[in-house]
Design a protein around this motif. Structure first.
Motif, PDB file in Angstrom:
ATOM      1  N   SER A   1       0.670  -1.200   0.202  1.00 43.22           N
ATOM      2  CA  SER A   1       0.013   0.049  -0.067  1.00 43.22           C
ATOM      3  C   SER A   1       0.811   1.120   0.270  1.00 43.22           C
ATOM      4  O   SER A   1       1.731   1.225   0.681  1.00 43.22           O
ATOM      5  N   ILE A   2       0.392   2.281  -0.829  1.00 43.17           N
ATOM      6  CA  ILE A   2       1.293   3.598  -1.021  1.00 43.17           C
ATOM      7  C   ILE A   2       0.581   4.653  -0.187  1.00 43.17           C
ATOM      8  O   ILE A   2      -0.482   4.920  -0.718  1.00 43.17           O
ATOM      9  N   THR A   3       1.418   5.048   0.902  1.00 44.61           N
ATOM     10  CA  THR A   3       0.683   6.296   1.622  1.00 44.61           C
ATOM     11  C   THR A   3       1.656   7.567   1.171  1.00 44.61           C
ATOM     12  O   THR A   3       2.714   7.564   1.410  1.00 44.61           O
ATOM     13  N   PRO A   4       0.547   8.434   0.689  1.00 45.15           N
ATOM     14  CA  PRO A   4       1.381   9.771   0.410  1.00 45.15           C
ATOM     15  C   PRO A   4       1.618  10.731   1.758  1.00 45.15           C
ATOM     16  O   PRO A   4       0.632  10.537   2.521  1.00 45.15           O
ATOM     17  N   VAL A   5       2.645  11.243   1.863  1.00 44.45           N
ATOM     18  CA  VAL A   5       3.036  11.959   3.250  1.00 44.45           C
ATOM     19  C   VAL A   5       3.098  13.407   2.929  1.00 44.45           C
ATOM     20  O   VAL A   5       4.278  13.555   1.975  1.00 44.45           O
TER      21      VAL A   5
ATOM     22  N   GLU B   1       0.985  15.687  -8.337  1.00 40.39           N
ATOM     23  CA  GLU B   1       0.441  14.558  -9.094  1.00 40.39           C
ATOM     24  C   GLU B   1       0.748  13.123  -8.387  1.00 40.39           C
ATOM     25  O   GLU B   1       1.897  13.098  -8.121  1.00 40.39           O
ATOM     26  N   PHE B   2      -0.123  12.282  -8.088  1.00 41.04           N
ATOM     27  CA  PHE B   2       0.016  11.140  -7.479  1.00 41.04           C
ATOM     28  C   PHE B   2       1.075  10.365  -8.439  1.00 41.04           C
ATOM     29  O   PHE B   2       0.817  10.361  -9.634  1.00 41.04           O
ATOM     30  N   ILE B   3       2.071   9.685  -7.945  1.00 41.79           N
ATOM     31  CA  ILE B   3       3.101   8.954  -8.707  1.00 41.79           C
ATOM     32  C   ILE B   3       2.374   7.891  -9.306  1.00 41.79           C
ATOM     33  O   ILE B   3       1.362   7.183  -8.970  1.00 41.79           O
ATOM     34  N   GLU B   4       3.169   7.345 -10.385  1.00 44.01           N
ATOM     35  CA  GLU B   4       2.530   6.219 -11.241  1.00 44.01           C
ATOM     36  C   GLU B   4       3.171   4.988 -10.856  1.00 44.01           C
ATOM     37  O   GLU B   4       2.839   3.777 -11.145  1.00 44.01           O
ATOM     38  N   ASN B   5       4.616   5.120 -10.295  1.00 46.17           N
ATOM     39  CA  ASN B   5       5.675   3.940 -10.103  1.00 46.17           C
ATOM     40  C   ASN B   5       5.889   3.793  -8.996  1.00 46.17           C
ATOM     41  O   ASN B   5       5.903   5.009  -8.138  1.00 46.17           O
ATOM     42  N   CYS B   6       6.359   2.874  -8.178  1.00 47.71           N
ATOM     43  CA  CYS B   6       6.558   2.538  -6.917  1.00 47.71           C
ATOM     44  C   CYS B   6       7.917   3.423  -6.565  1.00 47.71           C
ATOM     45  O   CYS B   6       8.814   3.183  -7.386  1.00 47.71           O
TER      46      CYS B   6
ATOM     47  N   GLN C   1       5.228  -0.252 -11.990  1.00 48.37           N
ATOM     48  CA  GLN C   1       4.135   0.373 -11.861  1.00 48.37           C
ATOM     49  C   GLN C   1       2.967   0.116 -10.756  1.00 48.37           C
ATOM     50  O   GLN C   1       2.553  -0.906 -10.755  1.00 48.37           O
ATOM     51  N   LEU C   2       2.376   1.071 -10.407  1.00 47.70           N
ATOM     52  CA  LEU C   2       1.389   0.714  -9.410  1.00 47.70           C
ATOM     53  C   LEU C   2       0.035   0.601  -9.968  1.00 47.70           C
ATOM     54  O   LEU C   2      -0.458   0.896 -11.077  1.00 47.70           O
ATOM     55  N   VAL C   3      -0.935  -0.270  -9.253  1.00 45.51           N
ATOM     56  CA  VAL C   3      -2.157  -0.567  -9.523  1.00 45.51           C
ATOM     57  C   VAL C   3      -3.171   0.183  -8.567  1.00 45.51           C
ATOM     58  O   VAL C   3      -2.795   0.094  -7.200  1.00 45.51           O
TER      59      VAL C   3
ATOM     60  N   HIS D   1      -3.380   3.047  -3.766  1.00 50.88           N
ATOM     61  CA  HIS D   1      -2.730   2.321  -4.787  1.00 50.88           C
ATOM     62  C   HIS D   1      -1.775   1.356  -4.235  1.00 50.88           C
ATOM     63  O   HIS D   1      -1.310   1.570  -3.043  1.00 50.88           O
ATOM     64  N   TYR D   2      -1.206   0.370  -4.938  1.00 46.59           N
ATOM     65  CA  TYR D   2      -0.333  -0.722  -4.536  1.00 46.59           C
ATOM     66  C   TYR D   2       0.440  -1.061  -5.519  1.00 46.59           C
ATOM     67  O   TYR D   2       0.453  -0.892  -6.844  1.00 46.59           O
ATOM     68  N   CYS D   3       1.782  -1.447  -4.882  1.00 49.22           N
ATOM     69  CA  CYS D   3       2.790  -1.854  -5.598  1.00 49.22           C
ATOM     70  C   CYS D   3       2.580  -3.254  -5.577  1.00 49.22           C
ATOM     71  O   CYS D   3       2.667  -4.002  -4.688  1.00 49.22           O
ATOM     72  N   PRO D   4       2.574  -3.992  -6.536  1.00 49.47           N
ATOM     73  CA  PRO D   4       2.369  -5.362  -6.806  1.00 49.47           C
ATOM     74  C   PRO D   4       3.489  -6.473  -6.822  1.00 49.47           C
ATOM     75  O   PRO D   4       3.341  -7.515  -6.635  1.00 49.47           O
ATOM     76  N   ASN D   5       4.628  -5.706  -6.664  1.00 47.91           N
ATOM     77  CA  ASN D   5       5.899  -6.414  -6.593  1.00 47.91           C
ATOM     78  C   ASN D   5       6.437  -6.739  -5.318  1.00 47.91           C
ATOM     79  O   ASN D   5       7.191  -6.333  -4.643  1.00 47.91           O
ATOM     80  N   ASP D   6       5.549  -7.812  -4.875  1.00 41.18           N
ATOM     81  CA  ASP D   6       5.713  -8.335  -3.571  1.00 41.18           C
ATOM     82  C   ASP D   6       7.092  -8.993  -3.309  1.00 41.18           C
ATOM     83  O   ASP D   6       7.526  -9.437  -2.251  1.00 41.18           O
TER      84      ASP D   6
END
Length: 669
Positions: free
Chosen positions: A334-338, A401-406, A412-414, A422-427
């Motif tokens: 999970s991506i959290t903007p700060v 602008e919210f980022i498109e990539n981790c 690339q975020l989903v 948004h989530y980074c799928p590359n776990d």
């Protein structure tokens, strides 16, 4: 037991349990141990199952909630639920009195009440029984949430005595205490869910849940402050509140009767400072004319009563500069903007950062680089940006602008449909996700591996010694000793703890895996219903949603987790290393009443069991876990590194202390 005997026993149990509920949740004066209460409740549950002919929708057994999903029915309010006009200054309060004086002759008394910041509710009682609970809605009609409200322990299902009207309404506010709110947000973050912004949103969201069994676990509270109906007992508001308290309602004790407007203003000023010490949120004071005759004479406008008004405390708001927006990657991706801010003093603390939660928040704020932003503390807890001073914005400032990539691995975020984050799928190879999963795996509530902190895991990862949780079981002494701040003893401690983790029961291993939405409670439910990892991995969504408290979102997450080949490989490795991936019969020890009636405080760190495990043992054997030491404490279960203040209090009150071994002997001997 024949039918008549069963009927009498059921009635007796219901009466006892209603009384004990009131003593505990309204009066804060428990008259029975938790164990004894549970025994009475269990007896009533069994009797009601055997004798459905004595069904009563207001039985204390209804407080556990139901897992049946229901759509809420719309109910029209018998008396419209109007809103109050707001004031923000002493002058506006005096203007309120001036308007009243133009319409009313004689003395005027006022009732001052704390303005609780929750969600409004109207409760209808007939013949002393709760029959309906309805939300404010649009003021004309609201949602019927009776099943959910019945789970709130401070709401009486059956009134005390018999001197109440045949039918009446009482209104109030449903709240989530700060302590419950913080714990709930912690649990949500652990399983990858977005935290609630404040206790009001959390209370409102909980009340609208379709599963009342979950509502029951959220520990909501309810404060009542307005009695109305055709035959209410008194002709002044304050008197009616005191009468309602005798019937069993939780009426706030800090309500005050004021003889004039100066006393009202003194009350407002006194609570401006004291409000921070309350266990629940308030955002102001409500002032009402006390006399119901005068209320009726004053009447209503189209939107609000003329005889009441609210004074709202100004949330402390400060302006500061936005330096930049950074992005954090959680262990679930999970991506959290700060928002990183110029440091500023707010409500007694220095604020440097504020969560922006998700892309929608940034968009709605219309946030630009280096904006001057206004910051408040949401619910008196969490710093949040509430506005922008666009006049101070530079002409060339670019929109955020919210980022498109981790930001960590570039993937690339989903964003799944219906979700805010948004989530980074590359776990598999995103560093913060890998390290976050390992930190979660070793945590006390999970595998409880001692000696490995965040910095050590970071070192092990950088040295390519660990790439996932299974690599912990391949570590050798020579891998750990050369690391910074490590040595022989530290390495032995870590390796011994890793070895001990092989005895951690299946339900905690399941939690430790870090499957999205599978917290500690869900893991217990799953382990009980599906007692092996292989069976769980092969379960369908349809099979999973049949498990108590498992909804479609959790079920889909579990199926998705086990569909990934690298997760299948991970489970195989853990199985090979001896991790407990099946629930054994020995994991479900029999309880007893050896600790019946005892209130026990746990403090310090322990060798053989985690504190959570010890708490479970206390409850299993009839004891009660309490958080602080008092004269009522039966004994302190003492580990290592107890705080000096706690030790001093134990000695002062003469409270016995027992060690972990003595405790285990006590329950096993």
């Amino acid at each position: 037991m024949n039918q008549q005997e069963a009927k009498l026993r059921i009635e007796d149990l219901r009466e006892q349990l209603h009384t004990h509920n009131h003593n505990y949740y309204v009066l804060s004066q428990p008259s029975i141990s938790d164990y004894d209460f549970d025994m009475l409740l269990n007896e009533l549950i069994e009797l009601e199952k055997k004798h459905p002919e004595f069904d009563d929708p207001n039985s204390p057994t209804q407080r556990v909630g139901s897992d049946i999903n229901l759509e809420f029915n719309q109910v029209e309010h018998k008396y419209p639920m109007l809103s109050l006009g707001n004031t923000y200054s002493e002058d506006e309060i005096r203007d309120f009195e001036t308007r009243i004086r133009k319409l009313i002759d004689g003395e005027i008394e006022y009732v001052c009440e704390l303005k609780y910041d929750g969600t409004s509710i109207s409760l209808t009682y007939k013949n002393g029984k709760l029959v309906q609970a309805v939300t404010r809605g649009d003021g004309v009609q609201g949602d019927d949430v009776t099943a959910n409200v019945k789970t709130i322990r401070s709401v009486p299902l059956q009134l005390a005595g018999n001197e109440y009207p045949e039918e009446f309404e009482i209104r109030g506010e449903i709240l989530m205490p700060f302590a419950v709110f913080e714990e709930l947000n912690k649990e949500r973050e652990e399983v990858g869910e977005a935290p609630f912004a404040n206790p009001r949103n959390a209370a409102s969201g909980t009340l609208k849940m379709q599963n009342s069994a979950i509502v029951a676990k959220r520990k909501l509270d309810c404060y009542l402050y307005y009695l109305l109906g055709a035959n209410i007992p008194g002709r002044n508001h304050f008197e009616n509140l005191q009468t309602a308290k005798k019937w069993g309602f939780k009426v706030p004790s800090n309500t005050a009767l004021c003889k004039n407007i100066d006393e009202v203003i003194d009350f407002i000023q006194s609570w401006d400072e004291k409000r921070e010490s309350l266990p629940v949120p308030i955002d102001g004071i409500v002032i009402k004319v006390n006399s119901i005759d005068q209320q009726e004479e004053l009447g209503f406008t189209a939107k609000s009563p003329r005889w009441a008004i609210s004074y709202k405390y100004k949330a402390e708001r400060v302006a500061t500069k936005l330096n930049e927006v950074s992005y954090q990657v959680g262990r679930t991706g999970s991506i959290t903007p700060v928002a990183n801010l110029e440091p500023v003093l707010l409500a007694g603390t220095t604020v440097k950062r504020a969560s922006l939660h998700n892309a929608d928040i940034i968009e709605n704020l219309d946030l630009h680089e280096h904006d001057t932003v206004y910051v408040e503390k949401g619910g008196e807890i969490i710093p949040k940006i509430v506005g922008i001073d666009t006049k101070l914005r530079g002409g060339n400032a670019e929109k955020v602008e919210f980022i498109e990539n981790c930001p960590e691995c570039g993937t690339q975020l989903v964003r799944k449909e219906g979700e805010a984050n948004h989530y980074c799928p590359n776990d598999r190879s995103c560093p913060p996700q890998i390290k976050g999963k390992i930190e979660h795996f070793i945590s006390r509530r999970a595998m409880n591996i001692d000696g490995l902190g965040e910095e050590t895991i970071d070192l092990l990862f950088k040295e390519n010694l660990i790439h996932d949780i299974s690599d912990l079981y391949l570590l050798k002494k020579e891998d750990i000793v050369p690391l910074e701040r490590m040595g022989d003893k530290s390495a032995e401690r870590i390796l011994n703890s890793i070895q001990d983790s092989l005895q951690v029961p299946y339900e905690r291993v399941l939690y430790a895996l870090g499957i999205r939405y599978v917290g500690a409670t869900v893991a217990k439910k799953l382990a009980k219903a599906i007692p092996s990892i292989d069976s769980l991995a092969n379960s369908s969504i349809e099979q999973l949603v049949e498990v108590d408290e498992i909804g479609s979102k959790i079920a889909e997450s579990i199926v998705e987790y086990f569909s990934e080949s690298h997760h299948q490989e991970l489970v195989m490795k853990l199985k090979d290393y001896g991790v407990q991936l099946e629930k054994e019969v020995s994991e479900s020890p029999a309880g007893s009443n050896k600790l019946e009636g005892l209130s026990i405080v746990i403090s310090g760190s322990f060798e053989k069991h985690s504190r959570d495990e010890l708490k479970e043992m206390i409850e299993l054997h009839g004891g009660k876990n309490v958080g602080s030491i008092s004269k009522k404490t039966s004994f302190l279960l003492a580990g290592e590194k107890i705080g000096p203040s706690k030790l001093a209090k134990v000695e002062k009150l003469g409270i016995p202390m027992i060690s972990e071994d003595e405790f285990l002997d006590k329950i096993n001997g």
